[in-house]
Every structure is written in C-alpha cells, then in structure tokens.
Design a protein around this motif. Structure first.
Motif, short mmCIF file in Angstrom:
data_model
loop_
_atom_site.label_atom_id
_atom_site.label_comp_id
_atom_site.label_asym_id
_atom_site.label_seq_id
_atom_site.Cartn_x
_atom_site.Cartn_y
_atom_site.Cartn_z
N THR A 101 58.61 -9.43 -102.37
CA THR A 101 57.76 -10.36 -103.13
C THR A 101 57.29 -9.71 -104.42
OG1 THR A 101 55.85 -9.66 -101.85
CG2 THR A 101 56.89 -11.70 -101.17
N PHE A 102 57.04 -8.42 -104.36
CA PHE A 102 56.54 -7.70 -105.52
C PHE A 102 57.59 -7.68 -106.64
CE2 PHE A 102 54.99 -3.82 -107.64
CZ PHE A 102 53.67 -4.18 -107.77
N ILE A 103 58.78 -7.27 -106.29
CA ILE A 103 59.84 -7.18 -107.30
C ILE A 103 60.20 -8.57 -107.81
CG2 ILE A 103 62.27 -6.56 -107.66
CD1 ILE A 103 61.73 -4.27 -105.61
N MET A 104 60.32 -9.51 -106.89
CA MET A 104 60.69 -10.87 -107.31
C MET A 104 59.66 -11.44 -108.29
SD MET A 104 63.53 -11.88 -106.23
CE MET A 104 63.54 -13.66 -106.35
N ALA A 105 58.38 -11.19 -108.03
CA ALA A 105 57.35 -11.76 -108.90
C ALA A 105 57.47 -11.20 -110.32
CB ALA A 105 55.96 -11.47 -108.33
N ILE A 106 57.71 -9.87 -110.42
CA ILE A 106 57.82 -9.26 -111.75
C ILE A 106 59.06 -9.78 -112.47
CG2 ILE A 106 58.11 -7.07 -112.97
CD1 ILE A 106 56.58 -5.76 -110.62
N VAL A 107 60.17 -9.78 -111.75
CA VAL A 107 61.42 -10.26 -112.36
C VAL A 107 61.25 -11.71 -112.81
CG1 VAL A 107 63.81 -10.87 -111.86
CG2 VAL A 107 62.88 -8.69 -111.05
N PHE A 108 60.64 -12.50 -111.94
CA PHE A 108 60.48 -13.91 -112.25
C PHE A 108 59.59 -14.09 -113.48
CE2 PHE A 108 58.46 -18.10 -111.47
CZ PHE A 108 59.61 -18.86 -111.50
N ALA A 109 58.50 -13.32 -113.54
CA ALA A 109 57.58 -13.44 -114.68
C ALA A 109 58.30 -13.08 -115.98
CB ALA A 109 56.37 -12.54 -114.47
N ILE A 110 59.09 -12.00 -115.94
CA ILE A 110 59.79 -11.58 -117.16
C ILE A 110 60.83 -12.62 -117.57
CG2 ILE A 110 61.37 -9.86 -118.08
CD1 ILE A 110 59.84 -7.79 -116.40
N LEU A 111 61.56 -13.12 -116.58
CA LEU A 111 62.56 -14.15 -116.89
C LEU A 111 61.89 -15.37 -117.51
CD1 LEU A 111 64.92 -14.15 -113.77
CD2 LEU A 111 65.40 -13.29 -116.06
N LEU A 112 60.78 -15.77 -116.91
CA LEU A 112 60.09 -16.96 -117.37
C LEU A 112 59.57 -16.74 -118.79
CD1 LEU A 112 59.67 -19.58 -115.91
CD2 LEU A 112 57.40 -18.82 -115.25
N ASN A 113 59.14 -15.52 -119.07
CA ASN A 113 58.62 -15.19 -120.38
C ASN A 113 59.71 -15.30 -121.45
OD1 ASN A 113 56.45 -14.22 -122.05
ND2 ASN A 113 57.72 -12.37 -122.28
N GLU A 114 60.95 -15.07 -121.04
CA GLU A 114 62.05 -15.11 -121.99
C GLU A 114 62.49 -16.53 -122.32
OE1 GLU A 114 63.31 -12.40 -123.60
OE2 GLU A 114 61.66 -11.37 -122.62
N VAL A 115 61.98 -17.50 -121.51
CA VAL A 115 62.35 -18.89 -121.79
C VAL A 115 61.66 -19.33 -123.06
CG1 VAL A 115 62.20 -21.27 -120.95
CG2 VAL A 115 62.69 -19.41 -119.36
N LYS A 116 62.43 -19.89 -123.99
CA LYS A 116 61.82 -20.19 -125.29
C LYS A 116 61.18 -21.58 -125.33
CE LYS A 116 62.45 -16.30 -127.29
NZ LYS A 116 61.67 -15.55 -126.30
N SER A 117 61.76 -22.54 -124.58
CA SER A 117 61.19 -23.88 -124.65
C SER A 117 59.90 -23.96 -123.83
CB SER A 117 62.20 -24.91 -124.15
OG SER A 117 61.72 -25.60 -123.03
N ALA A 118 58.82 -24.35 -124.51
CA ALA A 118 57.51 -24.34 -123.85
C ALA A 118 57.48 -25.33 -122.69
CB ALA A 118 56.43 -24.69 -124.87
N GLY A 119 58.08 -26.49 -122.90
CA GLY A 119 58.08 -27.52 -121.85
C GLY A 119 58.79 -27.03 -120.60
N GLU A 188 55.56 -17.39 -102.27
CA GLU A 188 54.58 -16.68 -103.10
C GLU A 188 55.06 -16.23 -104.48
OE1 GLU A 188 51.64 -16.83 -102.26
OE2 GLU A 188 51.75 -17.30 -100.13
N THR A 189 56.39 -16.24 -104.72
CA THR A 189 56.87 -15.69 -106.00
C THR A 189 56.20 -16.33 -107.20
OG1 THR A 189 58.98 -15.10 -105.07
CG2 THR A 189 58.89 -15.33 -107.45
N GLY A 190 56.20 -17.64 -107.26
CA GLY A 190 55.65 -18.33 -108.41
C GLY A 190 54.18 -18.01 -108.61
N TRP A 191 53.46 -17.98 -107.52
CA TRP A 191 52.03 -17.71 -107.58
C TRP A 191 51.77 -16.29 -108.07
CZ3 TRP A 191 47.61 -20.29 -107.48
CH2 TRP A 191 46.44 -19.62 -107.19
N ASN A 192 52.47 -15.32 -107.47
CA ASN A 192 52.26 -13.93 -107.84
C ASN A 192 52.67 -13.66 -109.29
OD1 ASN A 192 51.34 -13.43 -105.30
ND2 ASN A 192 53.26 -12.57 -104.55
N ALA A 193 53.61 -14.45 -109.79
CA ALA A 193 54.09 -14.22 -111.15
C ALA A 193 53.04 -14.57 -112.20
CB ALA A 193 55.36 -15.01 -111.40
N ILE A 194 52.09 -15.43 -111.82
CA ILE A 194 51.11 -15.90 -112.80
C ILE A 194 50.36 -14.74 -113.44
CG2 ILE A 194 48.95 -17.19 -113.09
CD1 ILE A 194 49.95 -19.13 -111.03
#
Lengths: 316, 373
Positions: A101-119, A188-194
């Motif tokens: 869960t720890f690694i997935m949350a970080i990876v997910f947050a970084i990936l999400l951060n790279e998404v350029k479209s705000a919507g 929990e991934t989405g939640w932890n990524a916040i």
C-alpha cells in the motif's frame, strides 16, 4: 546550505515561567489541559485493565479480587502453537500490506501528478479514493463475489484459456495473503495518495523550472525534484505505519477466512476475540493484546532510531 | 446414505441445469463458523442417535461416545470425499458464508444439503416461495438418512425436553421484579402469543367454524415476505415461547406446526411427494422417536463450556482442528492419508478430557433426574 545553517544558529529566546507568562497563555494552557485529560482518560486509564493479564480474571470477582497468577497466562499464550502461527500471520500480512500500500500510494500520487489535464486528474482522484469509504464487509462481499466460481475473475481466466476449471481462491492458503494485500491496495491507494499529492503541490515550482532549463526530462524531474521533495512526508508516514504493522487487520481476515485457510488467516485481533471474548478468557486476550502493544512500541522506536541515525525526519 | 447420493447423482445426470439454463449444484454443505455442525455432527444421526450435538450417548450403558472417530464417521467422510472427486459436492462448500449458502438455496439450484430446518426455512424456503420457484418443484423435503438401510433413526424426537443452555435474566437493579415477570408472563399468554406468531385475526389468519386457524394463499405469501414478517410478526426466537398445541386444544402455537395449515401451504409437488410416502408432515417423513432420556440434549452443556477446564480447552481445540481438517479430508486426493493425518492431529487435542467431562455431566444429569422419579 548556507541558508539552513544560519537558521540553526538562531536560538529561540528563553521564556521564564512566571505568573504573568502563565496568565498571558491561559487560553492555550486551558486547551492543552483538555487534551491531557482526554488522553489520560481514554489512553492511560484503560491500561489499568492490563492487570487482567496477570490474573485469572473472573468478571464475577472483578479486577480487584481475581486470583493473581503472575506470568502464567503469558506462558500459556506462548506455548500455544496457534498463537505462534497467529503472530507469524499478523507480521506477514502487516509487512506485505505496508509494503504494497505504501509503494502503490507514492507511485500513484506521482503518476497522478504527471497528468496534465486538470479535469482528468480530479476525476481519477475522486474515483480512486472512494473505496476508502466502503466498510470492509462490503469490500469482502465484492471480493467473495468476484472470486467465486461463477465470479468475474474465474470467467475471465476461463475465457482466456488460463484455467479450464473454476478455481476456488478461498480454499487455498497460498492465495490468502495476496488477496488481503490486493484488497488493501484497492481500498486504500487513492486515499493514501492524497497526502503525497498535497506534499507534491508544496514543492516550489521554480525547482521544476530550473530542472527544465538544465534539460531534465520527466523521469529526471521525478527522481531529482519530486521524490526528494516528498521525502520527509514519506519518512514520517513510514515511521507511523511501522508502528501499525501488527494492526494487520481484523475485519478482512475475519470475513474472508474459513476453516481451510485458518492457519494463515488468523491475526492477533481475531485470536483475542476468539479466546478473550468467545471463550470468556479475558486474561489471555489481554495478554495477547499487551504483547501486541509492546511489539508495536519496540518497532516504532527502532524505526525512529534508524531515521535519526540517517539524519532524516523523525517522530520523537 | 449410498442410496441418497445415488439419487442425487441420477437426478443431476438427467437434469444438469435449471429451466433457465443455470447449472445445478448437486450437494452443498454449510460449514461457516458455528454452523459447521452441518458438516461435522452428521455421524451421530447416521448411526441412529438423536441430536445430542456434540457427543453420542449410549442409552443402554449411559456412556458418552465420541462420534468423530467412529467407523461411521470415517465412512461418511470417505463418501463425501468420493462425491467431491465426482463433482457432486459443491467445491465452494467449505469457503461459502452463511449468506452465500442461503443465496444459493434461494435460487433453487441446490439439489440437496444437510442442515437443520430452522437454519434455512425462514430465509431460503420463503425466498423460493416469493419467487414462485416452489411451484416448479424447488422445495426441500427431509429424509432420515442412516449409514445402513433399515436402521431406526432419531433425526426427530418428540416429547418435552429441557434446554438449559440459555435463559432469561432480570437485572439486579430492577425495581419491580414482579412487574417484569408479569410482562414476560403476558407475552406468553395465549392471546399475545397468537399475535406474536400467527399475527392479526382477519388479516394474517382466519378462523373456521371449528375454531381452527387457517390462512389464505395471499396470507401465506404475505407471511413469507421478510419485510412483512419483520414488521408484523414477532417470534423473538431467543425469547421464551411455546411450540406444540395451543391452550385451546385445537390450534398449534405456530402456523408451521398446524398440520392442516402446513399441508395446505405446501406446493402441489411436495403434496404429491408426501402422498407417495404416505406422509402429511415433515415429521411423518422422518418418523419420530420418544425423547431420548433425561440427559438430552448434551449440547446444552458443551455449548457453555469454557477454556477454564481441561475438557473445555480440548473441546475448543477439537473444533479448531475439525474446522480445518474436515474440509481437507473431503477435498483430499488421497483420502486414507488425509484421514490418518487428521486423526493424528485430532488426538493431540486431548479429546478424552472433553469426553470425560461430558461423561461427568451425563452422570450428574442422570442423578438429578433420578431424584424426580
């Protein structure tokens, strides 16, 4: 670096405790007093119940008049083969869950951060953290259905020709830990990524600009700007979670487990419920609970020391 | 037992699916948590003993017998193993939850199972009725299975038995104990009891000229609806209640105990089945036996055992081992090895300590009973 060094040199002016000072801070003191009382009542007072572990506790006799047996209950606990298995299960599931869960949350947050479209970013984020609000009974219900012999997973595997017979996932002990880990990641991934996402937004944009000018690509920006930027957050969360390793879960194992996999599915919490509550042996339940708390404290202190030695952020 | 599985197999071969094409589940076993009695205590019935639940009591010698290690137990689990290998036993038997089990029964796909009537009647049977599946032949009729043909069975016992496992308590701080007892008494009065179990006259049941209660088809449909039951009936299964004949000497305390009402409420298929067997009620199908003896039922003692005693500890460990190994034995590719392994681990739980305590309780109960003879 020069900037940081100068900061360290500035000493806070010492404040002497005088009546005047106390009066000036009375609102603050009052508020902290409330917290101290709260902590005392809800965190320290219940510790009195630990006495039970050293007694042959009988509700009829109460805490004060039950027979004192010393460490007998602990001896009984550790000579029970089931309890040793239970410790293994709890540790194994705790570590697996923490890692994934720890690694997935970080990876997910970084990936999400790279998404350029705000919507798109908002939509993905919202959808991904929604499962956090589902209770385990619902999540396990979904899992049970999805993994049943007529469920979607078996149908897919059969359509792709990977299986020719539906596989009963819950009948095999070797699948149990991965299923639990998967469920935790899904929930929990989405939640932890916040929290990581917010840490990323706190990174100074000029650092990214500078990196850009230096010719850093996307990968390099993640590696040299984003990750170091959220490192303090990562360490603090890791420390806190290490203390939680033995809280590997109760509901999910309780709800997904069955007789066939009980040797790998039972956690300390389930053991406490089974022997402490169902069998009315409160003493042994308390002893197991104490063991769990002590191990958690030791783990968190060790992790903190390691962080300290490496000059990282730490809890205390 | 062998005939039973032959019947299931033959039917499944002739009708592998439901009308809508979903595959039948020939035989399923519930074994979630405490409900695993469905799997584990069948050997007592197969040997023709009543539902003492946790042990067999030899009525002649008044000796407690462990049904887990009898030859019958081995034969029964071996049979289940064979049927499992043939695909007759539902592979999800040992992993399903109670809810999933009831959901399966409610689809009408399950051809046979082993269970106590109260465990599924109020849920699955009512669901079948609500969906109209009972008219298509999806109903369950009890069969008194024994290990060999021609043995007397005790799947059903009549006569008054006292279950001392649970009771009703009044808190010591109750100011009006008499009043509280009066309240309990009133709830057990005939009028209130009828209201609790039958419902409202004219709405939930009618009375014919002989004073006998009956229900119309709509009323029966209504009474099988979960939401309606929750809001209009009030059996409170853990609260004191009566079964059997009501104080008016005509009606039963509960609708399901009223032979005529029960029979009329059955679907045509079950009625035909009953006629073929010359039966009118489920009990006729099983045959009934007198109450086994003053010790009965022994489960009221074992259910309340705690790990304080050696026997109680053994009982808990036996339960844990059986939860894991009985499914393993049934699913094993090589039954003999699996059975050997199971028996080895079972013995390490010290079952003798449990049996000894049960024997002591049996002796105590017989002694107590002797005082009233």
């Amino acid at each position: 670096m020069a900037l940081i060094k100068r900061k360290e040199k500035i000493k806070e002016p010492e404040i002497k405790i005088t009546w005047k000072e106390i009066k000036r801070q009375k609102v603050l003191l009052l508020w902290s007093a409330i917290i101290v009382v709260y902590g005392f009542i809800f965190y320290y007072l219940p510790l009195g119940g630990w006495l039970m572990a050293f007694q042959n506790y009988k509700p009829k006799d109460g805490l004060l008049h039950s027979q004192f047996v010393g460490l007998e209950k602990f001896v009984q606990l550790f000579s029970d083969v089931t309890f040793l298995k239970v410790i293994r299960n709890t540790l194994a599931m705790g570590v697996i869950n923490l890692a994934v869960t720890f690694i997935m949350a970080i990876v997910f947050a970084i990936l999400l951060n790279e998404v350029k479209s705000a919507g798109g970013k908002k939509t993905v984020q919202t959808i991904s953290y929604l499962p956090h609000f589902l209770s385990w009974i619902i999540v396990t219900g979904i899992l049970h259905d999805a993994l049943s012999s007529t469920g979607i997973i078996n149908e897919l595997l059969m359509n792709f020709g990977i299986l020719d017979q539906p596989l009963n996932f819950f009948a095999h002990p070797k699948f149990f830990w991965p299923i639990v880990a998967f469920a935790n990641v899904w929930k929990e991934t989405g939640w932890n990524a916040i929290i990581y996402l917010s840490a990323i937004t706190a990174i100074d944009p000029s650092l990214y600009e500078a990196a850009n000018i230096d010719g850093a690509g996307r990968w390099a920006r993640i590696k040299y700007v984003t990750l170091p930027g959220i490192k303090p957050t990562i360490i603090i969360l890791l420390l806190m979670n290490v203390g939680n390793v033995l809280n590997a879960g109760f509901e999910i194992q309780y709800l997904l487990g069955n007789g066939l996999v009980q040797s790998v599915s039972q956690t300390i919490d389930i053991y406490v419920l089974k022997w402490g509550i169902s069998q009315n042996d409160f003493s042994i339940g308390t002893a197991a609970g104490i063991f769990k708390s002590l191990v958690s404290i030791v783990l968190i202190v060790i992790a903190n020391q390691i962080a300290k030695r490496n000059g990282e952020e730490r809890l205390f | 037992m062998d005939q039973y599985f032959d019947l299931i197999e033959a039917y499944n071969e002739a009708n592998p699916t439901m009308e809508d094409g979903t595959e039948n589940i020939p035989y399923t076993i519930l074994c979630e948590d405490w409900r695993y009695f469905c799997l584990e205590n069948a050997p007592q019935f197969l040997d023709g003993y009543p539902n003492d639940g946790s042990v067999i009591v030899d009525p002649e010698e008044l000796k407690v017998i462990d049904y887990n290690t009898t030859d019958t137990a081995k034969r029964y689990f071996q049979k289940l193993n064979e049927e499992y290998q043939k695909g007759i036993v539902d592979p999800e038997s040992f992993t399903q939850t109670y809810d999933e089990y009831i959901a399966k029964l409610s689809t009408g796909r399950v051809l046979g199972m082993i269970d106590q009537w109260w465990d599924f009647a109020y849920t699955a049977e009512d669901a079948l009725k609500q969906q109209g599946l009972d008219l298509k032949g999806c109903n369950y009729v009890p069969l008194p299975i024994t290990i060999e043909e021609g043995m007397t069975n005790q799947w059903h016992n009549s006569g008054g038995t006292l279950n001392v496992a649970s009771g009703l308590a009044i808190t010591t701080s109750c100011e009006d104990v008499e009043g509280a007892l009066q309240f309990v008494n009133d709830l057990l009065g005939q009028e209130v009891h009828d209201l609790r179990c039958w419902g409202e006259k004219g709405v939930d049941y009618e009375v014919d000229e002989n004073g006998e209660y009956y229900r119309t088809e709509e009323m029966r449909m209504q009474a099988s609806d979960t939401a309606y039951k929750a809001s209009h009936l009030c059996t409170y299964s853990y609260f004191p209640q009566y079964t059997g004949t009501s104080r008016d000497g005509i009606n039963a305390m509960k609708p399901e105990g009223q032979p005529k009402e029960f029979y009329d409420g059955l679907s045509k298929n079950v009625q035909e089945c009953f006629t073929a067997y010359g039966a009118e009620t489920y009990v006729d199908m099983l045959g009934t036996s007198e109450a086994p003896g003053p010790w009965y039922p022994m489960y009221s003692f074992s259910n309340n055992m705690t790990t304080d005693t050696e026997g109680g500890l053994a009982w808990t460990k036996m339960g844990e081992v059986k939860h894991e190994y009985l499914p393993k034995v049934v699913m094993a590719a090589d039954f003999e090895t699996a059975w050997e392994e199971y028996m080895g681990i079972y013995d390490s739980c010290n079952p003798q300590a449990f049996i000894d305590e049960m024997q002591a309780e049996l002796d105590r109960r017989m002694e107590e009973a002797a005082k009233y003879e």
